[in-house]
Design an enzyme around this catalytic site. Structure first.
Site, PDB file in Angstrom:
ATOM      1  N   SER A 264       0.856  -1.196   0.000  1.00 61.05           N
ATOM      2  CA  SER A 264       0.000   0.000   0.000  1.00 61.05           C
ATOM      3  C   SER A 264       0.886   1.239   0.000  1.00 61.05           C
ATOM      4  O   SER A 264       2.072   1.160   0.320  1.00 61.05           O
ATOM      5  CB  SER A 264      -0.851   0.022   1.275  1.00 61.05           C
ATOM      6  N   ASP A 265       0.294   2.373  -0.364  1.00 60.62           N
ATOM      7  CA  ASP A 265       1.050   3.604  -0.178  1.00 60.62           C
ATOM      8  C   ASP A 265       0.982   3.960   1.311  1.00 60.62           C
ATOM      9  O   ASP A 265       0.275   3.330   2.097  1.00 60.62           O
ATOM     10  CB  ASP A 265       0.494   4.724  -1.086  1.00 60.62           C
ATOM     11  N   PHE A 266       1.711   4.992   1.655  1.00 60.76           N
ATOM     12  CA  PHE A 266       1.949   5.389   3.047  1.00 60.76           C
ATOM     13  C   PHE A 266       0.630   5.579   3.821  1.00 60.76           C
ATOM     14  O   PHE A 266      -0.098   6.519   3.551  1.00 60.76           O
ATOM     15  CB  PHE A 266       2.729   6.701   3.038  1.00 60.76           C
ATOM     16  N   ALA A 268      -2.105   4.226   3.524  1.00 63.35           N
ATOM     17  CA  ALA A 268      -3.297   4.245   2.666  1.00 63.35           C
ATOM     18  C   ALA A 268      -4.344   3.240   3.133  1.00 63.35           C
ATOM     19  O   ALA A 268      -5.546   3.437   2.894  1.00 63.35           O
ATOM     20  CB  ALA A 268      -2.906   3.959   1.219  1.00 63.35           C
TER      21      ALA A 268
END
Ligand code: GLC
Length: 735
Positions: A264-266, A268
């Protein structure tokens, strides 16, 4: 390790151990220092949870990472090595031009070389994974992260995307070498087209546009065996990517065949709660694991709730086993089970970082990325100018020539313009600061800019005007501050900072021989400076060797060859603006502003400088387009060619571009689309035939029924030096 050994390891792991492999934390939760690339959140882990964590992000340094690896493996029940990940977007210590500038080189070869250099320095610094390439298609210069993309064209993005992966990972099977790192395609998907160009905003596009324009570059990296993928922050048609089962399991994994690790992104995953599709972090964790997110970057969702979701039977343990097996496979592909310290060779780090070979690569790419937008016979300069040349502006002597996704240990190791000029022993030059980069209160990412003193600024301004008054020519070194683009760098105003426009106007009042060297992380509204400068050279954020490259191009040692990877607007109000738009039913062919025509009443609907545009120090002439046939069937190939001639006075490189338009189809098609390009270098008076083979496959699109195929009918073939070329021929396809 063999596959069966990995299977046995997985079988022997407890549920907590498995979940631990799916957690990524900020490096500073395990060791000192490191970069933080997102909102600091409340995540706290017990000693036991820390011991089970599978990866960290944001830390470099062979010696320190060796210590972290050693300590972690001792605590991990099966001594599974950690993964060290970092944002190496355009180089680690040898910093290359921003990716938007890299797109302007139209050279996958230079991108592959730059990525291989970045991989070498990253591996030497102890890293295993880079969160690159970012292959989001972009069309709106208001968005700050256009600097991180390769621009507005799908075909160009696909060529560059493949080159990044080859450079980082090497050929198939080379990933275990100690100068390669795993690549991570991002941000899946379509993060580059948020409403209003507003950071993190909703992305609302038809499935046809998503598949036709926005997905191909991600797929291109997967075909190059990219090992990781990252989810994007945004919603796609109202479903956030990190909880979007259709996008991740149907499109990414099933259709595109992605078998790597999905991270996942930061934070997210837990942001699914804020998006409003999960009641709480537990529900967010369930959505994310069902969507197939293998690693939860920095959020608390997986660490606090995943094991419980399995024990309660709400989530099948199979989903966790599949995720952990992909993570173990990645560690295995990197060779970490055989040698968890293979990257960590402290002596190598110092020899490799910023070595001459790497600096040369960075300089060559910078030189090839600059785009000459205007030149009224004032460039190139001569080294022994009879009269004084003044270098004025906040970029004339600064070393901060890198984009926001660059974290140099010491920015003074980069070459400023002043140093680049002085290295060439050029006489008759003077330098003046002119003004601050920004005024107090000017918006920058992550905060306001407060370093500003009115008297000092006025003193600099007055000095600069005097210097300009007594100079033959003035090189104004201006532009956006590097921290006015990048993540959280969306802007509604696409001008260079007002304080610099004041400097420009006051200098222009006393000297009309202005050469503007423009630094930017995005296309800017250059209407005024274009009009009042005799030359305009866009250098983007050129990186470590920026000053050397600028000096070489200004003095003609290297002719400019860059071509715009993204359209430059006349006004921010035109955004989003891009060349491969639809015709509409009332096209504004002549740029008029009255009558029933597509566009605005107060501005043209065309850019100031279009995609693919860029001048050289010579002139290239194109013959009319020739086609090998006027009718082509499905099996045939049609050859389109021109004769290109250098009719100027210096050796130079031209990027010959092939565009195709499907004149009538079951859905409206763009006025033209890039389908090929070739970089040709010619001596003065030299000419050459440049040919492109057009196949039926190049003509396919998502038709009215969403089938990806070509349709019979008339096509136009354009070949020229930019996307506005009208050098055209026609053929008919009969399928
Ligand atoms: C950031 C960015 C992403 C980056 C990640 C880790 O928020 O969106 O591109 O790789 O966090 O730093």
């Amino acid at each position: 390790m063999k596959k069966e050994e990995l299977q046995a390891l997985l079988q022997d792991m407890t549920l907590e151990e498995k979940v631990g492999q799916m957690i990524q934390i900020r490096a500073n939760m395990l060791t000192e220092g490191g970069i933080v690339t997102g909102p600091t959140n409340h995540v706290s882990l017990s000693e036991k949870e820390l011991a089970l964590t599978g990866s960290i992000l944001g830390k470099i340094g062979a010696e320190e990472l060796a210590k972290v690896q050693k300590e972690q493996m001792e605590k991990q029940p099966h001594h599974i090595p950690m993964l060290f990940m970092y944002d190496v977007i355009n180089g680690l210590e040898t910093i290359f031009p921003i990716p938007l500038a890299q797109g302007c080189t139209f050279s996958p070869e230079l991108v592959e070389e730059a990525s291989a250099v970045s991989a070498r320095e990253s591996a030497a610094a102890g890293l295993h994974v880079t969160f690159s390439p970012m292959v989001d298609l972009v069309r709106d210069a208001r968005w700050g992260r256009v600097m991180e993309s390769n621009g507005e064209d799908t075909y160009l993005n696909c060529q560059m995307a493949k080159a990044y992966v080859r450079g980082y990972q090497g050929q198939l099977g080379e990933l275990s070498k100690n100068d390669k790192v795993a690549a991570c395609l991002k941000h899946f998907a379509a993060y580059g087209y948020p409403e209003g160009g507003r950071e993190y905003d909703n992305v609302e596009i038809s499935e046809r546009s998503l598949r036709q324009d926005f997905l191909p570059a991600y797929e291109a990296t997967i075909k190059e065996n990219c090992k990781l993928a990252m989810t994007s922050f945004n919603t796609i048609n109202r479903v956030p990517a990190s909880g979007n089962k259709w996008l991740m399991r149907e499109v990414l994994r099933k259709e595109m065949g992605f078998e790597g690790v999905l991270i996942s992104d930061f934070s997210a995953v837990e942001e699914l709660v804020i998006h409003g599709i999960a009641e709480d972090a537990r529900a967010a964790a369930k959505l994310a694991i069902e969507a197939g997110v293998d690693i939860d970057m920095v959020s608390s969702a997986y660490i606090e709730h995943l094991a419980d979701l399995i024990r309660s039977g709400e989530v099948e343990e199979r989903l966790v086993d599949e995720a952990v097996m992909r993570i173990l496979n990645l560690k295995n592909d990197l060779g970490l089970f055989e040698n968890p310290f293979k990257y960590i060779d402290e002596s190598g780090e110092q020899e490799v970082i910023l070595c001459k070979e790497h600096r040369d690569a960075a300089r060559r790419m910078a030189e090839a990325s600059f785009v000459l937008l205007k030149n009224e016979e004032i460039l190139p300069l001569v080294k022994t100018e009879k009269k004084q040349v003044a270098y004025i502006g906040p970029y004339a002597e600064t070393h901060a020539l890198h984009g926001t996704w660059s974290f140099p240990q010491d920015e003074n190791r980069s070459v400023s313009i002043r140093q680049g000029i002085e290295k060439k022993k050029i006489t008759n030059v003077v330098f003046a600061q002119g003004c601050y980069m920004l005024k107090a209160g000017d918006a920058t990412r992550l905060g306001k800019n407060d370093v500003y003193e009115q008297e000092q600024n006025e003193k600099w301004m007055t000095e600069a005007v005097e210097v300009a008054r007594h100079s033959e020519k003035v090189v104004l070194c201006l532009g956006e501050a590097n921290h006015q683009s990048g993540e959280c760098g969306s802007r509604v105003n696409l001008q260079i900072p007002e304080i610099q426009m004041e400097l420009f106007r006051r200098v222009r009042q006393v000297n009309s021989n202005i050469i503007t060297v423009l630094f930017c992380g995005r296309p800017l509204d250059t209407t005024e400076i274009s009009k009042l400068s005799r030359a305009l050279l866009v250098v983007w954020m050129p990186g470590t060797e920026g000053g050397s490259a600028i000096a070489n191009v200004l003095y003609g040692d290297v002719a400019p060859q860059g071509k715009l990877s993204m359209s430059f607007p006349r006004h921010a109000g035109q955004e989003p603006i891009y060349y491969n738009h639809l015709m509409t039913g009332r096209p504004d062919i002549v740029g008029g502003r009255v009558g029933f025509k597509h566009g605005y009443i107060d501005e043209s609907c065309y850019p100031l400088y279009p995609f693919g545009y860029g001048l050289s120090y010579t002139t290239f002439e194109y013959s009319p387009v020739k086609l090998s046939s006027g009718i082509v069937s499905k099996e045939d190939t049609i050859r389109a060619s021109v004769t290109l001639k250098n009719v100027g006075s210096c050796r130079a490189t031209e990027t010959v571009q092939l565009y195709i338009r499907d004149v009538a189809a079951s859905v409206a098609r763009p006025v033209k689309e890039l389908k090929g390009f070739q970089k040709i270098t010619l001596e003065p008076e030299q000419s050459i035939e440049v040919a492109f083979d057009i196949t039926e496959e190049m003509l396919r699109f998502y038709d009215i029924d969403m089938n990806y195929r070509s349709e019979s009918g008339k096509f136009q073939v354009f070949i020229g030096g930019h996307s506005d070329t009208q050098n055209v021929a026609e053929f008919v396809l009969e399928v």
